[in-house]
Design an enzyme around this catalytic site. Structure first.
Site, short mmCIF file in Angstrom:
data_model
loop_
_atom_site.label_atom_id
_atom_site.label_comp_id
_atom_site.label_asym_id
_atom_site.label_seq_id
_atom_site.Cartn_x
_atom_site.Cartn_y
_atom_site.Cartn_z
N LYS A 98 -14.00 4.77 6.51
CA LYS A 98 -14.08 5.83 5.87
C LYS A 98 -15.76 5.78 5.57
CE LYS A 98 -13.46 6.53 0.69
NZ LYS A 98 -14.31 5.66 -0.04
N HIS B 7 0.78 -1.19 -0.05
CA HIS B 7 -0.18 0.10 -0.02
C HIS B 7 0.86 1.35 -0.26
CE1 HIS B 7 -3.28 -2.78 0.41
NE2 HIS B 7 -3.95 -2.19 1.27
#
Length: 916
Positions: free
Chosen positions: A577, A142
């Site tokens: 999120k 990532h």
């Protein structure tokens, strides 16, 4: 510019420098040494930057080129501060161990086992837990690491030199030499530059991951297991424990296809060979060193008969018996190790596509057995200490890392797997549309295909390219498990799992690609298929999906063959999120609790793979507290977690820090397993947390659904500019769309932290707490205060919220908001954020009983306060740079501004110690 861990100015005399001795003294002196070395380099290359380091420069007047140099030196200083902090932390731990004993160290094996002994835990239970223990941190690619490998190596050398300077044995001449080396390494960092000039490739990401194994992990992980063994021997004297290789590393680097078009089957194959070469090379070096060391002669001790027989067999098998014995006459152990070394060399050659002339190792098992034979031979010759101290660490290294270094996970999302399944359906059924997803007809087709015998002659040549590529990746599993190592792969992680049919589809692809094995006349999948539940809706659906999945015969058979454990991955980033901080943490907790009970009901162990990031918003919390806050009975000694970007650098760049982090993780998992089901929630906890989560999520979702939020976010943050950092090989968005839902969680968090709003770590918390009190009145506030003391999960959440609030600066955030061109959008959204911040700050302090944010964490406060003056200055400059970069039309001037802008992003990330 603040120069210490604490905001104490004036510790450095800028006109003269005599390197202080830092033995047994405070960390400020280590900072002084690093600061003066950096200052010396600045004077030599750019004297104008001396004022920047002293905090007296007005960098707002700098040209873009000069500002870029100022930001670079500030970023280097933050890195040096981090090195001093790691050094100081290691010294504190050593001091505690020397003065109070190792059992006084929180998070140590000695502490966990001594507590267990006092509580009457018998050694049989300890051994049973050890046998079931499975811990696997998993490195991911990532894009959250801004430092290049060459820069990591130089910072590593700086750490080592600083550690050497602590030693009292040096003369003034030798100490000056070390100081010169320190300055040289800082100068090399200065001249090299931290930023990637080109987009990162998967190959570079693989090299980045292997860097940490070469530098620290190959050596320190076997030592960690030895530390556990020593703690057991001290705590339970007289009991012989068997310590299996329970701690291993996983990786997604080179196997994570989700949203990354650059990870192909060919890239994964190359990755596997590079990983194998890294471990094989280390074993070759270790065996060679043993050969140099074990110069025992037959004249000095009798050779055990069993070892003599094995040596003769190895010599005969080698085909080089005469050359080996002639080179090492009368030295049987060296002769034996020469045979082992030659087989490792042959295995390396085979891994590189050559055809070795002599015997090689078909798998790591052969090398492990050869090393065990050597240990037995030494022990039977009354050299048990040599076997334990010299050979056992090498053997343990091979047991842990095998011929793969890591267990490589494959990851793909359901959009891609479903497209491949549709292609297979069309191949077998002609033209037309496949049954709708979720329909009974689609499930029936999957069940039928899974039940029927596989046709090994079936060709996939007529399938679309994407479908052939997906199947080729699965086929690689079957090939490389056989050719390289049976543990070369960890699991197949299925992102965006929405239904049981999604998971069965992955099983079918594995079957079609030849992964399935025949076990006692029935088919099983040896590759664990791991569903990943990411959003709040997914987490809520997970128990029903897993119940249905675990009732499918092929799944039950495969799970049983894999050890009776079904792994489930849960995502902290997307759930946050999706629903905000409290709601995400509570939904994650509930999902684990329900899945744990489901596993107990069905007689299948459910193990969790925690998809955490580095920042608080993505699940990054203190290791021990994070583990102990997991639901009772949900770990039971099995724990996987992602380690991403800057977290990997922080934890594993230096040996002492790596050893501490691995011991802390393993000891915490063991402690949670020992607790079993003992830590149950108090009365009313669940209802209260459900109400809190619902109210906080409502406030958070209201912000997400506010008109213009996407426009606000893009304008008031460096969202698009972050992609220019070249810190990852994959795009910031999965499928190229420009919607909020498609944006990955990493840039979502990264950009909100850069613009000092940091809403991902606190927004909605104040509304949730306030709503709870409004509805329940005085009793509600008392309940929250009681929960803060009794509920580990709520205490962890609110503690991290307080820390996050300290990173927020509304004045600076307002300056970023000024970049939003539409005044009505800007004012509407910023006023919501401003009001929620004030409410969250007020309510969190009311519940915790504090008067200042994070006052329970003085080290954190001091560390952050020491950085904030510089971070704040850089943030203000970033606002100006964003405006200039977006408005500039001249290409040369725009490029100069871009360089400074990217350095500002990097500097703020390094200052906070986290990106995404």
């Amino acid at each position: 510019m603040t120069r210490t861990l604490h905001a104490t100015p004036g510790l450095v005399d800028a006109t003269a420098f005599a390197p202080p001795v830092i033995v047994g003294t405070s960390s400020e002196q280590a900072l002084d040494i690093l600061f003066q070395a950096l200052l010396d380099v600045a004077r030599r290359h750019d004297p104008d930057l001396e004022a920047v380091l002293h905090g007296t420069a007005d960098i707002s007047r700098f040209s873009p080129q000069m500002l870029a140099r100022a930001l670079q030196v500030q970023g280097i200083w933050f890195q040096l501060i981090s090195i001093a902090e790691q050094n100081a932390a290691m010294r504190r731990r050593r001091h505690v161990e020397r003065t109070e004993g190792r059992a006084a160290l929180g998070g140590s094996f000695a502490k966990v086992f001594s507590d267990a002994r006092r509580q009457g835990v018998p050694p049989e239970k300890i051994q049973a837990l050890l046998s079931d223990l499975r811990i696997r941190p998993t490195l991911t690619a990532h894009p959250t690491e801004g430092k290049r490998v060459t820069v990591l190596e130089k910072f590593r050398r700086i750490y080592l030199v600083l550690r050497e300077l602590e030693m009292p044995r040096w003369t003034d001449r030798e100490r000056n030499g070390l100081m010169n080396e320190l300055r040289d390494q800082i100068e090399l960092v200065w001249m090299t530059g931290e930023l990637h000039l080109e987009k990162a490739t998967v190959e570079r990401e693989v090299a980045w991951g292997l860097h940490f194994f070469d530098e620290t992990l190959f050596e320190m992980l076997p030592e960690t297991l030895e530390t556990l063994h020593e703690a057991l021997a001290e705590t339970y004297p007289g009991t012989e424990f068997r310590v299996p290789p329970f701690f291993q590393f996983g990786s997604w680097i080179g196997g994570d296809r989700d949203g990354n078009p650059y990870v192909t089957a060919a890239v994964t194959r190359q990755t596997l060979h590079r990983n194998a070469l890294a471990s094989l090379t280390r074993y070759r070096d270790g065996v060679r060193e043993l050969g140099r060391t074990l110069s025992l002669t037959e004249r000095s001790l009798p050779l055990p008969e069993a070892f003599r027989a094995e040596l003769d067999r190895q010599l005969a098998e080698s085909g080089q018996a005469r050359a080996i014995t002639r080179r090492n006459p009368g030295e049987p152990y060296r002769q034996y190790l020469s045979c082992v070394s030659r087989k490792i060399e042959a295995t390396i050659a085979r891994n590189e596509g050559e055809h070795p002339s002599g015997p090689d190792y078909a798998s790591a098992d052969g090398l492990i057995e050869d090393l065990r034979t050597l240990e037995r031979g030494l022990t039977e010759a009354k050299c048990g200490a040599l076997a334990r101290d010299l050979v056992r660490p090498v053997r343990r290294m091979v047991e842990i890392f095998r011929f793969s270094t890591v267990r490589l996970d494959l990851r793909e999302n359901t959009t891609r797997t479903t497209d491949t399944l549709h292609a297979l359906w069309r191949q077998r059924n002609g033209e037309g549309e496949p049954p709708a997803l979720g329909s009974a007809a689609w499930r029936q087709w999957l069940d039928t295909e899974l039940a029927r015998p596989r046709d090994p002659e079936r060709s996939f040549e007529d399938l679309p390219d994407a479908a052939r590529e997906t199947l080729a990746t699965f086929a690689l599993v079957a090939e490389m498990r056989e050719a390289l190592d049976r543990e070369a792969f960890g699991a197949f992680v299925l992102s965006m799992t929405r239904s049981v049919e999604d998971v069965l589809g992955a099983y079918l692809l594995a079957k079609e690609a030849g992964v399935f094995l025949d076990a006692a006349g029935t088919e099983i999948c040896p590759l664990p298929i791991v569903p990943l539940f990411e959003t709040i809706d997914d987490l809520r659906a997970a128990p029903a999906i897993m119940r249905a999945l675990l009732n499918v015969p092929v799944v039950r058979r495969s799970t049983r063959w894999q050890g009776g454990v079904q792994e489930v991955m849960i995502g902290y980033s997307d759930s946050n999120k999706d629903g905000g901080f409290i709601a995400a943490n509570w939904e994650l907790y509930k999902a684990q609790s329900k899945l744990t009970r489901l596993g107990q009901e069905l007689g299948v162990g459910i193990a969790f793979f925690h998809g955490r990031g580095g920042s608080v918003s993505r699940g990054g919390v203190p290791t021990h507290r994070g583990i102990m806050a997991q639901p009772p009975g949900s770990i039971r000694g099995r724990f996987r977690i992602t380690e991403q970007g800057e977290v990997v650098s922080f934890k594993y760049a230096n040996r002492g820090t790596a050893a501490y982090q691995m011991e802390l993780l393993a000891a915490s998992v063991f402690e949670h397993a020992l607790a079993g089901d003992g830590e149950r929630a108090g009365p009313g906890h669940d209802d209260a947390l459900e109400a809190l989560a619902g109210a906080s999520r409502a406030a958070y979702v209201q912000l997400l659904q506010t008109d213009g939020l996407v426009d606000y976010f893009q304008a008031a943050s460096p969202l698009d500019e972050i992609a220019l950092l070249n810190i990852g090989s994959r795009p910031a968005r999965r499928f190229g769309a420009r919607s909020l839902s498609d944006l990955r969680a990493i840039p979502w968090v990264f950009a909100w932290s850069q613009n000092r709003h940091v809403i991902t770590g606190w927004y909605g918390v104040g509304s949730g707490l306030a709503s709870f009190v409004d509805v329940r009145g005085r009793d509600g506030e008392a309940t929250l205060k009681r929960l803060f003391q009794e509920s580990r999960v709520l205490r962890l959440v609110l503690d991290e919220v307080e820390k996050t609030l300290m990173m927020v600066d509304l004045d600076i955030a307002r300056a970023y908001a000024g970049l939003v061109p539409d005044a009505a959008t800007r004012d509407r959204i910023f006023s919501m954020i401003e009001a929620e911040y004030a409410l969250t700050r007020e309510m969190v302090l009311r519940v915790s009983g504090g008067t200042e944010l994070a006052e329970r964490f003085p080290l954190f406060r001091d560390r952050l306060k020491g950085r904030l003056p510089t971070i704040n200055q850089v943030s203000r400059e970033q606002v100006e740079l964003l405006a200039r970069y977006r408005a500039e039309t001249d290409e040369d001037r725009r490029e100069a501004v871009k360089s400074a802008l990217l350095l500002s992003i990097n500097c703020i990330a390094v200052g906070f110690g986290a990106t995404g």
